[in-house]
Enzyme design. Structure first.
Site, PDB file in Angstrom:
ATOM      1  N   SER A   8      -7.255   0.433   6.634  1.00 45.79           N
ATOM      2  CA  SER A   8      -7.141  -0.250   5.341  1.00 45.79           C
ATOM      3  C   SER A   8      -5.717  -0.112   4.824  1.00 45.79           C
ATOM      4  CB  SER A   8      -8.114   0.361   4.326  1.00 45.79           C
ATOM      5  OG  SER A   8      -7.851  -0.157   3.041  1.00 45.79           O
ATOM      6  N   HIS A   9      -5.302  -1.065   3.964  1.00 38.58           N
ATOM      7  CA  HIS A   9      -4.010  -0.954   3.293  1.00 38.58           C
ATOM      8  C   HIS A   9      -3.964   0.275   2.380  1.00 38.58           C
ATOM      9  CE1 HIS A   9      -3.443  -5.019   4.706  1.00 38.58           C
ATOM     10  NE2 HIS A   9      -2.242  -5.076   4.149  1.00 38.58           N
ATOM     11  N   SER A  10      -5.141   0.685   1.891  1.00 38.34           N
ATOM     12  CA  SER A  10      -5.180   1.791   0.941  1.00 38.34           C
ATOM     13  C   SER A  10      -5.691   3.063   1.599  1.00 38.34           C
ATOM     14  CB  SER A  10      -6.095   1.406  -0.228  1.00 38.34           C
ATOM     15  OG  SER A  10      -6.590   2.568  -0.858  1.00 38.34           O
ATOM     16  N   GLY A  43      -0.270  -0.264   2.509  1.00 37.44           N
ATOM     17  CA  GLY A  43       0.210  -0.984   3.697  1.00 37.44           C
ATOM     18  C   GLY A  43      -0.500  -0.436   4.916  1.00 37.44           C
ATOM     19  N   ASP A  67      -9.382  -4.050   7.088  1.00 43.98           N
ATOM     20  CA  ASP A  67      -9.610  -4.847   5.875  1.00 43.98           C
ATOM     21  C   ASP A  67      -9.122  -6.283   6.097  1.00 43.98           C
ATOM     22  OD1 ASP A  67      -6.919  -4.045   5.399  1.00 43.98           O
ATOM     23  OD2 ASP A  67      -7.360  -2.989   3.545  1.00 43.98           O
TER      24      ASP A  67
END
Lengths: 131, 210
Positions: A8-10, A43, A67
C-alpha cells in the site's frame, strides 16, 4: 501455507490490513506488509516489497495484494528483479486490498494452493456486501 | 562521446535541477495529479546523489543500475518504477563501459524508453512522459544517422522533448491519476513529460559545460 504480501502507499494501511487479516486467519499466517517509501512517507518502494517477499516466502508461494497506481508498477518492478524460479511461485493479484486480504488469509490458513487463494480473493471484487 | 565522469556529473546536476524545480513540478502535478511529482523526484535524486559516492568509480552500466534501483526504492510514486526501469535497462546495455559513443548513447536511451513503455504500458498521446521520450529519441536518431556528434544529436533530442512536453497540454490523460479527471485534464502540461525534458536537458548541459 501460501504467504501474503500487502503493498500500500500508506504504511498504516499495509500494517492495518496485515493486522486485520492475521486476526481473521490466526497467528500462523505468513503475511508481510510493504507500505510507504519509509515509515513516514506515502508511496511505494521496490526495496520494501522485496523485503516483504523474503519475509512471506515459503514452499507454497506468495500472493501479492496491492492498492493501486504505483503499487502495481512497483510490485511488477520488484518481481522482475527476481529469478525465474522465484517468479514462478508468485502471483500479483487483481483483488481488492482489504476484502481480498481477508479472504486470501482465510484460504491460505486452511492450506489452499496459491492459484485457488488468488481466485477466491479476486472473486471478492463482485461480492455484494449489502446483501 | 560521453565519458563515465560526464554520466556522474549529469546525475549530480539532475539532482540539483530537480531540487530547483520541485515547486514547479509539484504545481503542474497539483493541477491533474496528486501534487507529489516534484517532491518525489527531488527526494529520489537526492538519494541518487548520495549513492553516487560509492559507485562513481565503477562503470557506466553499474552507475545507471544503481541509479535505477535507488529511484525504485525512494521516489514513491509511479515515476519511481518508471524512471527506475529506464535506468536499470539503460545500465543493462552499457555494462562495463567507460564511455559511450553517439550510437551507444542512442541504444541506452532506447533501451530505457522501452523499459518505461513496458512498465507503464502508455502509448503516444496518453499524456505521459512517453510523449516527451518519443519525439526526443526520433530527433536523436535522425541527427545520429545524419552523422551529427553526440552533443548535436542531444540538442535535437532536447528540442524534441520540449515540443513533446508542450504538446501534452491539449491532450486528455488516459493513464495514471490524471486519467480519473477525464476532460478536466485538458489544458495542463504533463508533469512526467516535464521531468523527462529536464532529464535530457541536464545531460546536454553537462556535455556542453565540459
Amino acid at each position: 501455507m501460501v504467504g501474503i504480501v500487502i503493498v500500500s502507499h500508506s504504511p498504516l494501511i499495509a500494517a492495518g490490513v496485515k493486522q486485520l487479516a492475521s486476526e481473521m486467519a490466526g497467528e500462523q499466517l505468513r503475511i508481510a506488509a510493504a507500505g510507504g517509501v519509509d515509515d513516514h512517507t506515502i508511496g511505494t518502494s521496490v526495496e520494501r516489497i522485496l523485503e516483504a517477499l523474503r519475509e512471506a516466502d515459503g514452499p507454497d508461494g506468495v500472493l501479492i495484494l496491492v492498492d493501486l497506481g504505483s503499487a502495481v508498477l512497483s510490485a511488477q518492478a520488484a518481481i522482475e528483479l527476481l529469478n525465474e524460479q522465484q517468479q514462478a511461485h508468485l502471483i500479483l493479484s487483481n483483488a481488492p486490498l482489504v476484502e481480498g486480504a481477508i479472504v486470501a488469509a482465510v484460504e491460505a490458513s486452511i492450506g489452499r494452493p496459491l492459484m485457488e487463494v488468488n481466485r477466491a480473493a479476486e472473486q471478492v471484487a463482485t461480492l455484494n456486501k449489502l446483501g | 562521446m560521453v565519458t563515465k565522469e560526464q554520466i556522474v556529473r549529469w546525475l549530480e546536476r539532475l539532482a540539483s535541477v530537480l531540487a530547483e524545480n520541485k515547486a514547479y513540478l509539484t504545481d503542474l502535478d497539483s493541477a491533474i495529479g496528486d501534487a507529489d511529482h516534484g517532491t518525489n523526484m527531488a527526494r529520489g535524486f537526492a538519494k541518487v546523489a548520495e549513492k553516487l559516492v560509492s559507485v562513481a568509480d565503477t562503470d557506466i552500466g553499474n552507475i545507471l543500475k544503481a541509479t535505477g534501483m535507488t529511484l525504485m526504492s525512494s521516489v514513491g510514486g509511479a515515476s519511481g518504477p518508471l524512471y527506475g526501469t529506464f535506468f536499470m535497462r539503460g545500465g543493462a546495455v552499457t555494462a562495463s563501459r567507460e564511455e559511450l559513443s553517439v550510437e551507444d548513447l542512442g541504444e541506452m536511451l532506447h533501451a530505457g524508453m522501452q523499459g518505461i513503455q513496458q512498465r507503464g504500458r502508455a502509448i503516444a498521446e496518453d499524456k505521459t512522459m512517453i510523449d516527451a521520450w518519443i519525439p526526443a529519441l526520433a530527433a536523436y536518431d535522425t541527427a545520429r544517422i545524419a552523422g551529427e556528434d553526440t552533443a548535436a544529436a542531444l540538442r535535437r533530442a532536447v528540442a524534441g522533448a520540449e515540443a513533446g512536453m508542450k504538446a501534452t497540454i491539449p491532450l486528455q490523460a488516459r493513464k495514471g491519476r490524471a486519467s480519473y479527471l477525464g476532460e478536466r485534464s485538458i489544458g495542463h502540461q504533463d508533469p512526467g513529460a516535464t521531468s523527462t525534458y529536464l532529464m535530457l536537458k541536464a545531460l546536454l548541459d553537462t556535455l556542453e559545460s565540459s
